[in-house]
Scaffold this motif. Structure first.
Motif, PDB file in Angstrom:
ATOM      1  N   ASP A  96      14.174  30.893  48.912  1.00  0.00           N
ATOM      2  CA  ASP A  96      14.337  29.464  48.678  1.00  0.00           C
ATOM      3  C   ASP A  96      14.685  28.752  49.987  1.00  0.00           C
ATOM      4  O   ASP A  96      15.731  28.108  50.115  1.00  0.00           O
ATOM      5  CB  ASP A  96      15.422  29.222  47.617  1.00  0.00           C
ATOM      6  CG  ASP A  96      15.520  27.775  47.154  1.00  0.00           C
ATOM      7  OD1 ASP A  96      14.623  26.962  47.494  1.00  0.00           O
ATOM      8  OD2 ASP A  96      16.502  27.447  46.477  1.00  0.00           O
ATOM      9  N   SER A  97      13.828  28.898  50.977  1.00  0.00           N
ATOM     10  CA  SER A  97      13.965  28.205  52.265  1.00  0.00           C
ATOM     11  C   SER A  97      15.304  28.437  52.950  1.00  0.00           C
ATOM     12  O   SER A  97      15.799  27.576  53.671  1.00  0.00           O
ATOM     13  CB  SER A  97      13.747  26.694  52.091  1.00  0.00           C
ATOM     14  OG  SER A  97      12.495  26.442  51.510  1.00  0.00           O
ATOM     15  N   MET A  98      15.917  29.603  52.710  1.00  0.00           N
ATOM     16  CA  MET A  98      17.204  29.987  53.319  1.00  0.00           C
ATOM     17  C   MET A  98      18.325  29.013  52.975  1.00  0.00           C
ATOM     18  O   MET A  98      19.294  28.874  53.716  1.00  0.00           O
ATOM     19  CB  MET A  98      17.067  30.155  54.838  1.00  0.00           C
ATOM     20  CG  MET A  98      16.142  31.288  55.237  1.00  0.00           C
ATOM     21  SD  MET A  98      16.667  32.905  54.601  1.00  0.00           S
ATOM     22  CE  MET A  98      18.047  33.243  55.693  1.00  0.00           C
ATOM     23  N   ARG A  99      18.218  28.370  51.815  1.00  0.00           N
ATOM     24  CA  ARG A  99      19.299  27.479  51.372  1.00  0.00           C
ATOM     25  C   ARG A  99      20.535  28.301  51.051  1.00  0.00           C
ATOM     26  O   ARG A  99      20.433  29.396  50.513  1.00  0.00           O
ATOM     27  CB  ARG A  99      18.875  26.658  50.153  1.00  0.00           C
ATOM     28  CG  ARG A  99      17.754  25.718  50.489  1.00  0.00           C
ATOM     29  CD  ARG A  99      17.406  24.684  49.454  1.00  0.00           C
ATOM     30  NE  ARG A  99      17.548  25.071  48.067  1.00  0.00           N
ATOM     31  CZ  ARG A  99      17.661  24.188  47.073  1.00  0.00           C
ATOM     32  NH1 ARG A  99      17.663  22.904  47.299  1.00  0.00           N
ATOM     33  NH2 ARG A  99      17.762  24.596  45.833  1.00  0.00           N
ATOM     34  N   TRP A 100      21.711  27.748  51.375  1.00  0.00           N
ATOM     35  CA  TRP A 100      22.980  28.397  51.066  1.00  0.00           C
ATOM     36  C   TRP A 100      23.299  28.210  49.594  1.00  0.00           C
ATOM     37  O   TRP A 100      23.151  27.112  49.046  1.00  0.00           O
ATOM     38  CB  TRP A 100      24.108  27.802  51.905  1.00  0.00           C
ATOM     39  CG  TRP A 100      24.156  28.351  53.287  1.00  0.00           C
ATOM     40  CD1 TRP A 100      23.663  27.765  54.420  1.00  0.00           C
ATOM     41  CD2 TRP A 100      24.706  29.599  53.701  1.00  0.00           C
ATOM     42  NE1 TRP A 100      23.879  28.572  55.506  1.00  0.00           N
ATOM     43  CE2 TRP A 100      24.529  29.709  55.084  1.00  0.00           C
ATOM     44  CE3 TRP A 100      25.344  30.645  53.016  1.00  0.00           C
ATOM     45  CZ2 TRP A 100      24.949  30.811  55.817  1.00  0.00           C
ATOM     46  CZ3 TRP A 100      25.770  31.748  53.740  1.00  0.00           C
ATOM     47  CH2 TRP A 100      25.570  31.821  55.124  1.00  0.00           C
ATOM     48  N   LYS A 101      23.763  29.305  48.979  1.00  0.00           N
ATOM     49  CA  LYS A 101      24.147  29.268  47.573  1.00  0.00           C
ATOM     50  C   LYS A 101      25.446  30.032  47.378  1.00  0.00           C
ATOM     51  O   LYS A 101      25.806  30.877  48.187  1.00  0.00           O
ATOM     52  CB  LYS A 101      23.048  29.884  46.701  1.00  0.00           C
ATOM     53  CG  LYS A 101      21.752  29.088  46.743  1.00  0.00           C
ATOM     54  CD  LYS A 101      20.702  29.681  45.853  1.00  0.00           C
ATOM     55  CE  LYS A 101      19.428  28.825  45.898  1.00  0.00           C
ATOM     56  NZ  LYS A 101      18.365  29.405  45.076  1.00  0.00           N
ATOM     57  N   ARG A 102      26.125  29.693  46.294  1.00  0.00           N
ATOM     58  CA  ARG A 102      27.316  30.441  45.882  1.00  0.00           C
ATOM     59  C   ARG A 102      27.091  30.877  44.440  1.00  0.00           C
ATOM     60  O   ARG A 102      26.642  30.095  43.607  1.00  0.00           O
ATOM     61  CB  ARG A 102      28.572  29.577  45.969  1.00  0.00           C
ATOM     62  CG  ARG A 102      29.836  30.337  45.557  1.00  0.00           C
ATOM     63  CD  ARG A 102      31.107  29.486  45.635  1.00  0.00           C
ATOM     64  NE  ARG A 102      31.315  28.963  46.969  1.00  0.00           N
ATOM     65  CZ  ARG A 102      31.548  27.668  47.243  1.00  0.00           C
ATOM     66  NH1 ARG A 102      31.610  26.766  46.282  1.00  0.00           N
ATOM     67  NH2 ARG A 102      31.731  27.279  48.485  1.00  0.00           N
ATOM     68  N   CYS A 103      27.424  32.122  44.168  1.00  0.00           N
ATOM     69  CA  CYS A 103      27.363  32.646  42.812  1.00  0.00           C
ATOM     70  C   CYS A 103      28.790  32.835  42.312  1.00  0.00           C
ATOM     71  O   CYS A 103      29.643  33.375  43.028  1.00  0.00           O
ATOM     72  CB  CYS A 103      26.620  33.980  42.784  1.00  0.00           C
ATOM     73  SG  CYS A 103      26.481  34.680  41.119  1.00  0.00           S
ATOM     74  N   TYR A 104      29.032  32.388  41.078  1.00  0.00           N
ATOM     75  CA  TYR A 104      30.303  32.579  40.380  1.00  0.00           C
ATOM     76  C   TYR A 104      30.013  33.470  39.184  1.00  0.00           C
ATOM     77  O   TYR A 104      28.984  33.301  38.534  1.00  0.00           O
ATOM     78  CB  TYR A 104      30.808  31.263  39.797  1.00  0.00           C
ATOM     79  CG  TYR A 104      31.092  30.167  40.768  1.00  0.00           C
ATOM     80  CD1 TYR A 104      32.381  29.953  41.207  1.00  0.00           C
ATOM     81  CD2 TYR A 104      30.090  29.309  41.205  1.00  0.00           C
ATOM     82  CE1 TYR A 104      32.675  28.916  42.072  1.00  0.00           C
ATOM     83  CE2 TYR A 104      30.370  28.271  42.072  1.00  0.00           C
ATOM     84  CZ  TYR A 104      31.661  28.079  42.497  1.00  0.00           C
ATOM     85  OH  TYR A 104      31.957  27.056  43.347  1.00  0.00           O
ATOM     86  N   GLY A 105      30.935  34.375  38.864  1.00  0.00           N
ATOM     87  CA  GLY A 105      30.673  35.155  37.675  1.00  0.00           C
ATOM     88  C   GLY A 105      31.775  36.117  37.290  1.00  0.00           C
ATOM     89  O   GLY A 105      32.849  36.159  37.898  1.00  0.00           O
ATOM     90  N   LEU A 106      31.451  36.891  36.267  1.00  0.00           N
ATOM     91  CA  LEU A 106      32.350  37.912  35.720  1.00  0.00           C
ATOM     92  C   LEU A 106      31.587  39.214  35.574  1.00  0.00           C
ATOM     93  O   LEU A 106      30.378  39.224  35.309  1.00  0.00           O
ATOM     94  CB  LEU A 106      32.889  37.479  34.357  1.00  0.00           C
ATOM     95  CG  LEU A 106      33.749  36.223  34.347  1.00  0.00           C
ATOM     96  CD1 LEU A 106      33.998  35.770  32.915  1.00  0.00           C
ATOM     97  CD2 LEU A 106      35.069  36.473  35.056  1.00  0.00           C
ATOM     98  N   GLU A 107      32.306  40.303  35.744  1.00  0.00           N
ATOM     99  CA  GLU A 107      31.746  41.636  35.536  1.00  0.00           C
ATOM    100  C   GLU A 107      32.655  42.410  34.595  1.00  0.00           C
ATOM    101  O   GLU A 107      33.873  42.265  34.625  1.00  0.00           O
ATOM    102  CB  GLU A 107      31.625  42.394  36.853  1.00  0.00           C
ATOM    103  CG  GLU A 107      30.632  41.790  37.805  1.00  0.00           C
ATOM    104  CD  GLU A 107      30.529  42.545  39.124  1.00  0.00           C
ATOM    105  OE1 GLU A 107      31.295  43.503  39.348  1.00  0.00           O
ATOM    106  OE2 GLU A 107      29.688  42.165  39.937  1.00  0.00           O
TER     107      GLU A 107
END
Length: 157
Positions: A96-107
């Motif tokens: 995705d064009s090297m866009r910065w992302k953050r992932c939030y979640g639970l395991e």
């Protein structure tokens, strides 16, 4: 990581979580896969698979896409042989064009009592784009920052 075995105390569960965090931040799929039983069952978002080879393949593809990956995991809850983890990670998305992302979640993790290896890993996560057009504005895990020292509060969501 396998030397910390059930039954877990709070201290042992916290150590297990941080050991997993450090191992994942190494981005070394074959090494990471060894922390799981040979028949470990995974759900990662909408992907379901099991076994060492599938884990290695999944992680290799993950980090081909997720560049400049930095992860933080925190203990959410634990029982005798199970641990629930809250996590956050940031990355640049090569698809995705090297866009910065953050992932939030639970395991949700379940461990083999004999070996201390994880036999089940269930992950749910959601990504957000960071900054206008993904320029990374608002990143937490910038270069040189210890991911364990970043204050994470609801105000940052």
């Amino acid at each position: 990581m396998a030397d910390i075995k059930p039954p877990f105390t709070e201290e042992a569960a916290r150590k297990k979580v941080k050991a997993a965090q450090d191992m994942w931040n190494s981005q070394d799929p074959p090494r990471i896969a060894q922390a799981y039983t040979p028949t470990s069952i995974w759900r990662n978002r909408d992907s379901f698979f099991s076994g060492t080879e599938a884990i290695t393949k999944f992680l290799t593809a993950k980090w081909e896409r997720e560049r400049n990956y930095k992860l933080r995991k925190e203990l959410f809850a634990f029982t005798d042989n199970r641990i629930a983890v809250q996590f956050w990670y940031e990355y640049q998305d090569a698809h995705d064009s090297m866009r910065w992302k953050r992932c939030y979640g639970l395991e949700d993790w379940t461990f083999d009592r004999e070996t201390g290896k994880m036999r089940k890993r269930m992950m749910s996560g959601n990504d957000i784009v960071l900054g206008p057009d993904g320029n990374g504005e608002g990143r937490w895990f910038v270069d040189g920052v210890d991911v364990n020292e970043v204050p994470i509060t609801e105000q940052h969501w």
